[in-house]
Design an enzyme around this catalytic site. Structure first.
Site, PDB file in Angstrom:
ATOM      1  N   SER A   1      38.513  45.393  42.959  1.00 39.57           N
ATOM      2  CA  SER A   1      38.582  46.635  43.734  1.00 39.57           C
ATOM      3  C   SER A   1      38.717  46.347  45.213  1.00 39.57           C
ATOM      4  O   SER A   1      39.202  47.184  45.956  1.00 39.57           O
ATOM      5  CB  SER A   1      37.301  47.446  43.563  1.00 39.57           C
ATOM      6  OG  SER A   1      36.981  47.620  42.216  1.00 39.57           O
TER       7      SER A   1
ATOM      8  N   HIS B   1      44.918  47.176  39.269  1.00 40.20           N
ATOM      9  CA  HIS B   1      43.626  47.816  39.517  1.00 40.20           C
ATOM     10  C   HIS B   1      43.512  49.074  38.674  1.00 40.20           C
ATOM     11  O   HIS B   1      44.123  50.093  38.956  1.00 40.20           O
ATOM     12  CB  HIS B   1      43.501  48.142  41.014  1.00 40.20           C
ATOM     13  CG  HIS B   1      42.188  48.729  41.397  1.00 40.20           C
ATOM     14  ND1 HIS B   1      42.036  49.740  42.308  1.00 40.20           N
ATOM     15  CD2 HIS B   1      40.929  48.431  40.971  1.00 40.20           C
ATOM     16  CE1 HIS B   1      40.760  50.046  42.419  1.00 40.20           C
ATOM     17  NE2 HIS B   1      40.066  49.263  41.631  1.00 40.20           N
TER      18      HIS B   1
ATOM     19  N   GLU C   1      46.845  50.823  39.965  1.00 39.84           N
ATOM     20  CA  GLU C   1      47.501  50.356  41.183  1.00 39.84           C
ATOM     21  C   GLU C   1      48.040  48.952  40.920  1.00 39.84           C
ATOM     22  O   GLU C   1      47.293  48.077  40.462  1.00 39.84           O
ATOM     23  CB  GLU C   1      46.508  50.315  42.341  1.00 39.84           C
ATOM     24  CG  GLU C   1      46.074  51.699  42.777  1.00 39.84           C
ATOM     25  CD  GLU C   1      45.079  51.662  43.923  1.00 39.84           C
ATOM     26  OE1 GLU C   1      45.291  52.362  44.895  1.00 39.84           O
ATOM     27  OE2 GLU C   1      44.082  50.918  43.830  1.00 39.84           O
TER      28      GLU C   1
ATOM     29  N   ASN D   1      41.514  53.962  47.071  1.00 39.33           N
ATOM     30  CA  ASN D   1      40.233  53.868  47.759  1.00 39.33           C
ATOM     31  C   ASN D   1      40.412  54.102  49.259  1.00 39.33           C
ATOM     32  O   ASN D   1      39.566  54.703  49.916  1.00 39.33           O
ATOM     33  CB  ASN D   1      39.571  52.503  47.510  1.00 39.33           C
ATOM     34  CG  ASN D   1      38.772  52.517  46.208  1.00 39.33           C
ATOM     35  OD1 ASN D   1      38.353  53.567  45.750  1.00 39.33           O
ATOM     36  ND2 ASN D   1      38.588  51.355  45.621  1.00 39.33           N
TER      37      ASN D   1
HETATM   38  N1  LIG Z   1      33.141  49.358  37.302  1.00 36.22           N
HETATM   39  C1  LIG Z   1      34.083  50.012  37.978  1.00 36.22           C
HETATM   40  O1  LIG Z   1      34.005  51.242  38.168  1.00 36.22           O
HETATM   41  C2  LIG Z   1      35.310  49.273  38.436  1.00 36.22           C
HETATM   42  C3  LIG Z   1      36.484  50.005  38.700  1.00 36.22           C
HETATM   43  C4  LIG Z   1      37.643  49.304  39.087  1.00 36.22           C
HETATM   44  C5  LIG Z   1      37.583  47.932  39.240  1.00 36.22           C
HETATM   45  N2  LIG Z   1      36.408  47.261  39.012  1.00 36.22           N
HETATM   46  C6  LIG Z   1      36.415  45.802  39.148  1.00 36.22           C
HETATM   47  O2  LIG Z   1      36.489  45.236  37.852  1.00 36.22           O
HETATM   48  C7  LIG Z   1      35.798  43.971  37.830  1.00 36.22           C
HETATM   49  C8  LIG Z   1      34.765  43.990  36.736  1.00 36.22           C
HETATM   50  O3  LIG Z   1      33.874  45.043  36.962  1.00 36.22           O
HETATM   51  P1  LIG Z   1      32.915  45.604  35.811  1.00 36.22           P
HETATM   52  O4  LIG Z   1      32.285  46.822  36.382  1.00 36.22           O
HETATM   53  O5  LIG Z   1      33.635  45.644  34.530  1.00 36.22           O
HETATM   54  O6  LIG Z   1      31.821  44.426  35.741  1.00 36.22           O
HETATM   55  P2  LIG Z   1      30.801  44.096  34.550  1.00 36.22           P
HETATM   56  O7  LIG Z   1      29.667  43.396  35.203  1.00 36.22           O
HETATM   57  O8  LIG Z   1      30.531  45.309  33.736  1.00 36.22           O
HETATM   58  O9  LIG Z   1      31.588  43.077  33.625  1.00 36.22           O
HETATM   59  C9  LIG Z   1      31.884  41.758  33.982  1.00 36.22           C
HETATM   60  C10 LIG Z   1      32.013  40.945  32.705  1.00 36.22           C
HETATM   61  O10 LIG Z   1      32.476  39.648  33.061  1.00 36.22           O
HETATM   62  C11 LIG Z   1      31.809  38.733  32.213  1.00 36.22           C
HETATM   63  N3  LIG Z   1      31.868  37.389  32.812  1.00 36.22           N
HETATM   64  C12 LIG Z   1      31.098  36.876  33.800  1.00 36.22           C
HETATM   65  N4  LIG Z   1      31.453  35.593  34.037  1.00 36.22           N
HETATM   66  C13 LIG Z   1      32.462  35.300  33.174  1.00 36.22           C
HETATM   67  C14 LIG Z   1      33.242  34.137  32.924  1.00 36.22           C
HETATM   68  N5  LIG Z   1      33.058  33.024  33.631  1.00 36.22           N
HETATM   69  N6  LIG Z   1      34.200  34.192  31.973  1.00 36.22           N
HETATM   70  C15 LIG Z   1      34.402  35.309  31.258  1.00 36.22           C
HETATM   71  N7  LIG Z   1      33.681  36.437  31.432  1.00 36.22           N
HETATM   72  C16 LIG Z   1      32.730  36.426  32.380  1.00 36.22           C
HETATM   73  C17 LIG Z   1      30.414  39.285  32.080  1.00 36.22           C
HETATM   74  O11 LIG Z   1      29.752  38.752  30.945  1.00 36.22           O
HETATM   75  C18 LIG Z   1      30.697  40.774  31.949  1.00 36.22           C
HETATM   76  O12 LIG Z   1      30.880  41.150  30.601  1.00 36.22           O
HETATM   77  C19 LIG Z   1      35.251  43.780  39.236  1.00 36.22           C
HETATM   78  O13 LIG Z   1      36.167  43.028  39.983  1.00 36.22           O
HETATM   79  C20 LIG Z   1      35.179  45.200  39.782  1.00 36.22           C
HETATM   80  O14 LIG Z   1      35.269  45.236  41.188  1.00 36.22           O
HETATM   81  C21 LIG Z   1      35.286  47.897  38.593  1.00 36.22           C
END
Ligand SMILES: NC(=O)c1ccc[n+]([C@@H]2O[C@H](COP(=O)([O-])OP(=O)(O)OC[C@H]3O[C@@H](n4cnc5c(N)ncnc54)[C@H](O)[C@@H]3O)[C@@H](O)[C@H]2O)c1
Length: 410
Positions: free
Chosen positions: A121, A142, A154, A192
């Protein structure tokens, strides 16, 4: 039905976003492998996918008989060796630069030729790519939360990305049935960034005593926005909203328009994070007053009428006449939405059309900034911004210098 991809997708990280992206792919007939860090995390990711699928069946948005074939298209593994060569890898691991570099470097080595996409993000795609041997393979894809419901993606194109990889990313988004807006690798990308004034100008209006939270939320909801800015911050989490603003402000050389608001900082310091803590800008939970919400039948008609009221409030302000506080606050929010979009266009971040698509498809705004500008009138927007900037030239209301890339708002 969308065109099938030439191979499976790998989604690294099966958390909130990764599990949703994999499910989205499978719902669109594509094969997806979720790659987690270890076996326990893979079990947890599989559970998330299964629960999300079961919720769809329970809600009736998916036939029970279709659930098994969808699930069969998703593999959840903890080992790079366990999947066929993917057409693209989408990383959705936590927002930590070194972690993202590490997982993409491993994916790049395991699957030569695959397009590498980051769902970050806020981290510049070029910074993630800079850690790899072949940075030209990396783009941003994104998705928004939840990926299965939010129609927008995006596509972030850093300067070094090879067109062939940009094309693959575009095809992946299309195969997943998403609307794509393209953006350059600038802070906040399109959505954003162009959404910031909705929150920040509303916060400024409250800070300056122009109107209260309920008045501003009411004015925005009457104008066709699904939720007023304060109710929306409460829903997203004031801490989450503040983190996005802080990150943009820091990465954007402390751009005055993006300066975090002390009102948000105070709420976060007090643990008033919004709905999740039952208190934010509004109160939630037992005994909290129910907020009356204006729900216009036709949001675009409501938006046009609101733009007229905002225009009248601007005329009054410019000639020293009184105007309803709700209309003045709405006018301030709308002109700052227009102004941010103008800056984004002038800086080449996205086109006017892409910004309008981002704001309407991505955020459910009733119309995009180009339409607000056309309804209010470009000259009125300019006049009001100059008025708000005042004799001292408050940089928050500075206008972009006209450049050849600034398209006249339609
Ligand atoms: N949550 C949101 O609303 C949102 C929206 C858009 C973008 N994002 C972006 O998406 C990304 C993930 O966010 P999220 O909210 O899903 O996070 P999350 O914490 O829910 O999920 C992250 C996952 O990555 C896994 N992980 C950690 N280390 C790892 C590795 N070495 N290899 C493989 N898997 C691994 C974890 O076990 C977990 O399941 C971030 O970059 C965030 O900025 C989030």
């Amino acid at each position: 039905m969308t065109a099938a991809l030439d191979g499976p997708l790998v989604v690294v990280g099966g958390g909130t976003m990764g599990a949703g992206i994999a499910l989205l792919a499978a719902l669109h007939g594509q094969r997806a492998t979720v790659l987690e860090g270890d076996a326990d995390a893979a079990d947890a990711a599989r559970g998330r996918v299964e629960r999300a699928l079961a919720r769809r069946v329970a809600r009736g948005t998916l036939e029970a008989a279709d659930a098994d074939p969808v699930l069969a298209r998703i593999a959840v593994v903890a080992d790079h060796g366990a999947t066929a060569d993917p057409v693209a890898v989408i990383e959705a691991v936590p927002e930590i630069l070194e972690l993202k570099r590490r997982v993409l470097a491993r994916a790049a080595a395991a699957w030569p030729g695959a397009t590498l996409a980051s769902n970050t993000s806020s981290i510049p795609i070029a910074e993630i790519a800079a850690g790899l041997d072949e940075p030209e393979r990396v783009v941003g894809l994104h998705f928004f939360n939840p990926p299965t419901e939010m129609k927008l993606v995006e596509l972030v194109v850093p300067p070094r990305a090879l067109p062939a990889h940009v094309d693959v990313a575009r095809r992946v988004a299309a195969a997943l049935g998403r609307t794509v807006v393209e953006a350059t690798d600038a802070p906040g990308f399109v959505v954003n960034r162009c959404a910031r004034p909705y929150y920040l100008e509303a916060l400024r209006a409250v800070e300056q005593g122009l109107a209260d939270v309920a008045t501003i939320d009411g004015a925005c909801e009457e104008a066709g926005f699904p939720l007023g800015p304060f109710a929306l911050m409460d829903l997203i989490g004031i801490d989450v909203s503040l983190a996005v603003t802080r990150s943009m402000w820091q990465r954007g050389d402390h751009e005055p328009r993006w300066r975090p608001s002390p009102l948000q900082e105070q709420r976060v310091a007090d643990g008033q994070l919004g709905r999740k803590s039952e208190r934010g800008f509004h109160a939630y939970g037992d005994g909290a007053p129910v907020r009356g919400r204006a729900r216009p039948a036709d949001r675009v008609v409501a938006a046009e009428e609101a733009a007229d009221r905002a225009g009248a409030a601007i005329d009054a302000s410019l000639t020293g006449r009184p105007a309803p506080a709700a209309d003045v606050a709405l006018a301030r929010i709308l002109v700052q939405l227009v102004n941010e979009a103008r800056f984004a266009q002038a800086e080449g971040v996205a086109t006017a059309d892409a910004i309008d698509v981002g704001m309407t498809v991505g955020l459910n705004h009733p119309v995009g900034p180009a339409r607000w500008s056309a309804w209010i009138g470009g000259a009125r927007v300019d006049g009001f911004l100059d008025h708000l900037a005042g004799p001292a030239g408050d940089p928050v209301y500075r206008r972009p210098a006209p450049t050849p890339t600034t398209e006249e708002p339609r």
